[in-house]
Design a protein around this motif. Structure first.
Motif, PDB file in Angstrom:
ATOM      1  N   ILE A 139       4.474   8.392  -5.517  1.00 34.72           N
ATOM      2  CA  ILE A 139       3.399   9.378  -5.467  1.00 34.72           C
ATOM      3  C   ILE A 139       2.966   9.627  -4.017  1.00 34.72           C
ATOM      4  N   LYS A 140       2.879   8.577  -3.225  1.00 31.90           N
ATOM      5  CA  LYS A 140       2.486   8.728  -1.825  1.00 31.90           C
ATOM      6  C   LYS A 140       3.501   9.582  -1.061  1.00 31.90           C
ATOM      7  N   CYS A 141       4.770   9.335  -1.305  1.00 33.81           N
ATOM      8  CA  CYS A 141       5.821  10.085  -0.624  1.00 33.81           C
ATOM      9  C   CYS A 141       5.733  11.572  -0.957  1.00 33.81           C
ATOM     10  N   MET A 142       5.529  11.901  -2.234  1.00 33.54           N
ATOM     11  CA  MET A 142       5.489  13.296  -2.633  1.00 33.54           C
ATOM     12  C   MET A 142       4.183  13.966  -2.201  1.00 33.54           C
ATOM     13  N   LYS A 143       3.100  13.218  -2.111  1.00 35.10           N
ATOM     14  CA  LYS A 143       1.849  13.773  -1.582  1.00 35.10           C
ATOM     15  C   LYS A 143       2.044  14.217  -0.143  1.00 35.10           C
ATOM     16  N   ASN A 144       2.697  13.384   0.643  1.00 33.69           N
ATOM     17  CA  ASN A 144       2.944  13.731   2.040  1.00 33.69           C
ATOM     18  C   ASN A 144       3.787  14.997   2.154  1.00 33.69           C
ATOM     19  N   TYR A 145       4.748  15.143   1.261  1.00 36.92           N
ATOM     20  CA  TYR A 145       5.577  16.338   1.300  1.00 36.92           C
ATOM     21  C   TYR A 145       4.768  17.583   0.954  1.00 36.92           C
ATOM     22  N   VAL A 146       3.901  17.475  -0.055  1.00 35.52           N
ATOM     23  CA  VAL A 146       3.097  18.624  -0.476  1.00 35.52           C
ATOM     24  C   VAL A 146       2.132  19.040   0.621  1.00 35.52           C
ATOM     25  N   ILE A 147       1.516  18.051   1.283  1.00 31.47           N
ATOM     26  CA  ILE A 147       0.511  18.351   2.311  1.00 31.47           C
ATOM     27  C   ILE A 147       1.166  18.865   3.583  1.00 31.47           C
ATOM     28  N   ASN A 148       2.253  18.242   3.982  1.00 27.02           N
ATOM     29  CA  ASN A 148       2.909  18.580   5.240  1.00 27.02           C
ATOM     30  C   ASN A 148       4.033  19.572   4.983  1.00 27.02           C
ATOM     31  N   SER A 149       3.811  20.818   5.345  1.00 29.80           N
ATOM     32  CA  SER A 149       4.817  21.858   5.096  1.00 29.80           C
ATOM     33  C   SER A 149       6.056  21.683   5.964  1.00 29.80           C
ATOM     34  N   GLU A 150       5.960  20.910   7.032  1.00 31.83           N
ATOM     35  CA  GLU A 150       7.095  20.728   7.924  1.00 31.83           C
ATOM     36  C   GLU A 150       8.012  19.595   7.482  1.00 31.83           C
ATOM     37  N   SER A 151       7.527  18.745   6.570  1.00 35.13           N
ATOM     38  CA  SER A 151       8.313  17.578   6.173  1.00 35.13           C
ATOM     39  C   SER A 151       9.474  17.993   5.283  1.00 35.13           C
ATOM     40  N   ALA A 152      10.579  17.331   5.489  1.00 33.96           N
ATOM     41  CA  ALA A 152      11.768  17.596   4.671  1.00 33.96           C
ATOM     42  C   ALA A 152      11.818  16.587   3.528  1.00 33.96           C
ATOM     43  N   VAL A 153      12.326  17.015   2.396  1.00 34.24           N
ATOM     44  CA  VAL A 153      12.410  16.128   1.241  1.00 34.24           C
ATOM     45  C   VAL A 153      13.741  16.359   0.536  1.00 34.24           C
ATOM     46  N   ASP A 154      14.296  15.273   0.062  1.00 33.62           N
ATOM     47  CA  ASP A 154      15.533  15.355  -0.712  1.00 33.62           C
ATOM     48  C   ASP A 154      15.210  15.969  -2.070  1.00 33.62           C
ATOM     49  N   LYS A 155      16.031  16.942  -2.491  1.00 30.89           N
ATOM     50  CA  LYS A 155      15.773  17.578  -3.789  1.00 30.89           C
ATOM     51  C   LYS A 155      15.777  16.555  -4.916  1.00 30.89           C
ATOM     52  N   SER A 156      16.575  15.509  -4.767  1.00 24.80           N
ATOM     53  CA  SER A 156      16.636  14.495  -5.822  1.00 24.80           C
ATOM     54  C   SER A 156      15.290  13.806  -6.017  1.00 24.80           C
ATOM     55  N   LYS A 157      14.488  13.717  -4.952  1.00 25.74           N
ATOM     56  CA  LYS A 157      13.166  13.096  -5.084  1.00 25.74           C
ATOM     57  C   LYS A 157      12.238  13.956  -5.943  1.00 25.74           C
ATOM     58  N   ILE A 158      12.411  15.257  -5.881  1.00 27.03           N
ATOM     59  CA  ILE A 158      11.635  16.141  -6.751  1.00 27.03           C
ATOM     60  C   ILE A 158      12.015  15.896  -8.201  1.00 27.03           C
ATOM     61  N   LEU A 159      13.306  15.780  -8.473  1.00 30.05           N
ATOM     62  CA  LEU A 159      13.757  15.507  -9.827  1.00 30.05           C
ATOM     63  C   LEU A 159      13.247  14.150 -10.308  1.00 30.05           C
ATOM     64  N   ASN A 160      13.248  13.169  -9.404  1.00 30.39           N
ATOM     65  CA  ASN A 160      12.746  11.837  -9.760  1.00 30.39           C
ATOM     66  C   ASN A 160      11.288  11.888 -10.194  1.00 30.39           C
ATOM     67  N   LEU A 161      10.471  12.621  -9.441  1.00 34.14           N
ATOM     68  CA  LEU A 161       9.053  12.710  -9.769  1.00 34.14           C
ATOM     69  C   LEU A 161       8.843  13.424 -11.093  1.00 34.14           C
TER      70      LEU A 161
END
Length: 562
Positions: free
Chosen positions: A360-382
C-alpha cells in the motif's frame, strides 16, 4: 446484376438468382461438398460470396443443432482459406469508397482494436499508398473483410459456448448480473450445484475473447477449471473455497470491465489476471501461514516459512497445467507462457497479507508522485490483493455472510491450535473473539485504505488513457509553467461503488458493538451475534434508517485475513 440490401450495420452485396432458399437436405449437401472445400478457387470472383453464404447457412443450422462438428470445422477452414487466397485481378489504387465502407460499420460491431487495425491496414490515412509485395494477398474491399471476419468470430464464439458444456438455465440467469459490484456468488454456487468457479471462469474467458486469441481448447480449459474447483473442496473450508475464488474473480472482472482497466492491459495480461484470481487460493488448508509456521507443517518446511500458502497455491496451479488434459495454455509461445507465469506468480504471492502495508505504501507513493515510475505488474498485484479482501465493501447481506464463514474457519483453526498445545491465533478463539470490533478494525485499517488507494490508482490509469495525465505526458506535450492546459476530459466512470457499502457496513458493526456493550449477558460474542442475525431478517434495512453518524470506537483490531 448486383443489388444492395441492408443487413444490420453492414451493407451486404447479393447477386440475383445465385443463392436461393434451399431445403435442409440441399443445405447439408452444399455444406459438405468436398470439391469446393479441397481447393478454393482464388480467382473466382464469387468465392468470397460463396463462403459468406456457407457461413450464414451454417449459423442457422448450428442454432437448431442440425450440423456435425466435422462440417463446422471444414467450412470454417474453407472460409479462412478464401480470406487468405482471395486476390484482386485488376491492379488499382484504393478508392475513397474504402473509408466510406469502413464508416458504415458501427462502433460496437467489432472490437476497437480490430477497427483500428482495419483502418490502418486497409484504408489510406493521409499517407502515400505503398505497393504490397508481389504475391501478397489482397482483399477486394474492406466490407468483405469485415463481413467475413464477423461471421468467423460469431461462429467461433457459438462453437465455444454451445459445444463445450451444458449450461443450466438457472446458471445462465445467475450470470446475467455478473457486471454488478455486489454480485451474489452464493446464488451462482447454488444454481451450479457447487461449481461456481467452473461456470464463471469459462464465461469470463469466453467473454474477453481469449479462446480465439490464444487458441485455447475449450475441453482442456473445462477440465482445468473442474480440477482446480475440486482442489478448492479438498479441505471443505467454510470460507476459502471455490465460492470465494469465484467471488474474487468476479470482482477482478468488474474492475477490469467497468473501470477502464482492461484498456490498459494486453490480452495476455487480461488472461493472467483472470487465471491468478481463479487459482489464488487453490487447495487452501483452512489455516493461516502462522499456523503452518508454528506447527512446522510440511508445507512450511518446503517454502521455508515464506509466504507458505501463497507459494503452495501458485505451485499447485501450474502443476495441474502440466497434465495434458488440463493444459489449456499449450498453444502459447514460449515467450507468452513465460510472461504469463511471471505475472500470475507475482499476483498470487502479493495476496500474502504480511506484505500488505509495504504494498500500500509503494502504490501511495506512485499515486502522489506523478514522476515516479511503476511496474505495470505492481498495479495488477494491488488490484488482485484488494479484490481478495473486498467482501466488507459489498452489500451488507453478502458481507455479513462472508464474515460468518470466515469466523467459522478461524474458530476451527483455534480448536486445532488448542489440541496441539499451540498459542491460539488472534480472532481464532470462539470464546473470546469480539466480532464487531474485529470487523471495525479490519474495515478502518485494512480494507478502506486499500480500496482508497486502488480507486486513486484506477483513476490515474483512466486519466492516462484519456490523455489527461498531469504534465501532458500522455498527449506527448511538454507543458511549461504558466501554460494553459486543456480541460480534463470526463472519465469513463466517476464513482467508487465500494464507498457507500463500506460506510454502511462500518456503521452496522458499530451499532452491534454498542448493543453488546449495553447488554449484561456474558454470552460469547459470536453466538450472540448469530442469534441476532437469525431473529432479525429485516434488521439491515432498519439499521440503515437508524444509523448514527458518530463513531463510537477507536479500537484497533488485527485483520481477519492476517
Amino acid at each position: 446484376m448486383v443489388r444492395r440490401a441492408e443487413h444490420g450495420s453492414l451493407t451486404i452485396l447479393r447477386r440475383n438468382n445465385t443463392y436461393r432458399k434451399r431445403s435442409k437436405p440441399r443445405l447439408v449437401s452444399m455444406l459438405s461438398d468436398s470439391t469446393e472445400l479441397l481447393q478454393p478457387r482464388a480467382q473466382d470472383p464469387e468465392a468470397c460470396g460463396r463462403a459468406a453464404v456457407r457461413l450464414r447457412h451454417l449459423l442457422s443450422m448450428l442454432d437448431k443443432g442440425e450440423v456435425s462438428p466435422e462440417i463446422i470445422q471444414n467450412n470454417i477452414e474453407y472460409a479462412l482459406r478464401v480470406l487468405e487466397t482471395f486476390n484482386i485481378n485488376e491492379k488499382r489504387c484504393p478508392s475513397e469508397d474504402e473509408e466510406d465502407e469502413l464508416s458504415e460499420v458501427q462502433q460496437d460491431a467489432v472490437p476497437p482494436e480490430v477497427r483500428e487495425w482495419l483502418a490502418s491496414t486497409f484504408t489510406r490515412q493521409n499517407t502515400l499508398h505503398k505497393k504490397r509485395a508481389d504475391g501478397q494477398p489482397k482483399f477486394r474491399t474492406v466490407a468483405n473483410v469485415i463481413r467475413m471476419g464477423i461471421m468467423v468470430e460469431k461462429m467461433t464464439r457459438r462453437m465455444s459456448s454451445s459445444g463445450l458444456m451444458e449450461v443450466p438455465p438457472a446458471v445462465t440467469a445467475a450470470l446475467q448480473s455478473i457486471d454488478s459490484w455486489s454480485y451474489d456468488v452464493f446464488r451462482l454456487a447454488e444454481a451450479s450445484g457447487g461449481a461456481p468457479l467452473r461456470h464463471l471462469g469459462y464465461e469470463l474467458i469466453n467473454r474477453y475473447g481469449l479462446f480465439h486469441k490464444f487458441k485455447i481448447q475449450p475441453a482442456k480449459l473445462d477440465t482445468y477449471l473442474q480440477t482446480v474447483e475440486h482442489g478448492y473442496g479438498r479441505y471443505k473450508n467454510p470460507y476459502h473455497n471455490s465460492s470465494h475464488a469465484a467471488d474474487v474473480t468476479q470482482t477482478v472482472h468488474y474492475i477490469m470491465s467497468q473501470m477502464a482497466l482492461v484498456r490498459f492491459l494486453t490480452d495476455l495480461e487480461v488472461l493472467a489476471m483472470l487465471l491468478a484470481a481463479i487459482v489464488h487460493d487453490v487447495e487452501h488448508t483452512g489455516t493461516t501461514n502462522n499456523f503452518h509456521v508454528n506447527s512446522s507443517s510440511e508445507t512450511a518446511l518446503i517454502y521455508n516459512d515464506k509466504s507458505v500458502l501463497e507459494n503452495f497455491h501458485v505451485s499447485n496451479a501450474f502443476r495441474i497445467l502440466r497434465e495434458e488434459e488440463c493444459n489449456f495454455l499449450c498453444n502459447l509461445s514460449r515467450e507468452e507462457y513465460t510472461e504469463l507465469r511471471s505475472l500470475v506468480v507475482d499476483m498470487v504471492l502479493a495476496t500474502d497479507m504480511s506484505s500488505h502495508f509495504q504494498q500500500i505504501k509503494c502504490m501511495k507513493n506512485y499515486v502522489i508522485n506523478s514522476e515516479s515510475a511503476v511496474d505495470k505488474s505492481k498495479i495488477l498485484n494491488l488490484v488482485l490483493h484488494c479484490c481478495d479482501i473486498s467482501h466488507p465493501s459489498k452489500d451488507w447481506e453478502l458481507h455479513s455472510h462472508w464474515t460468518k464463514l470466515l469466523l467459522d474457519e478461524f474458530f476451527l483453526q483455534g480448536d486445532k491450535e488448542k489440541q496441539l498445545g499451540l498459542p491460539v491465533s488472534p480472532l481464532c478463539d470462539r470464546a473470546t473473539t469480539l466480532v464487531p470490533q474485529s470487523q471495525i478494525g479490519f474495515i478502518e485499517f485494512i480494507v478502506e485504505p486499500s480500496m482508497s488507494v486502488c480507486g486513486e490508482l484506477l483513476e490515474k490509469v483512466a486519466a492516462y488513457l484519456h490523455g489527461a495525465e498531469t504534465g501532458g505526458a500522455a498527449n506527448g506535450i511538454d507543458y511549461k509553467p504558466g501554460d494553459v492546459r486543456p480541460a480534463r476530459p470526463p472519465l469513463p466512470w466517476s464513482c467508487r461503488p465500494w464507498e457507500e457499502c463500506l460506510a454502511y457496513n462500518l456503521e452496522c458493526w458499530r451499532r452491534k458493538e454498542q448493543a453488546e456493550q449495553s447488554t449484561e449477558s456474558r454470552q460469547p460474542s459470536k453466538e450472540r451475534w448469530s442469534e441476532e442475525e437469525e431473529g432479525g431478517a429485516g434488521e439491515g434495512e432498519q439499521e440503515k434508517e437508524d444509523v448514527d453518524a458518530e463513531s463510537s470506537t477507536d479500537q484497533q483490531s488485527p485483520s481477519p485475513d492476517t
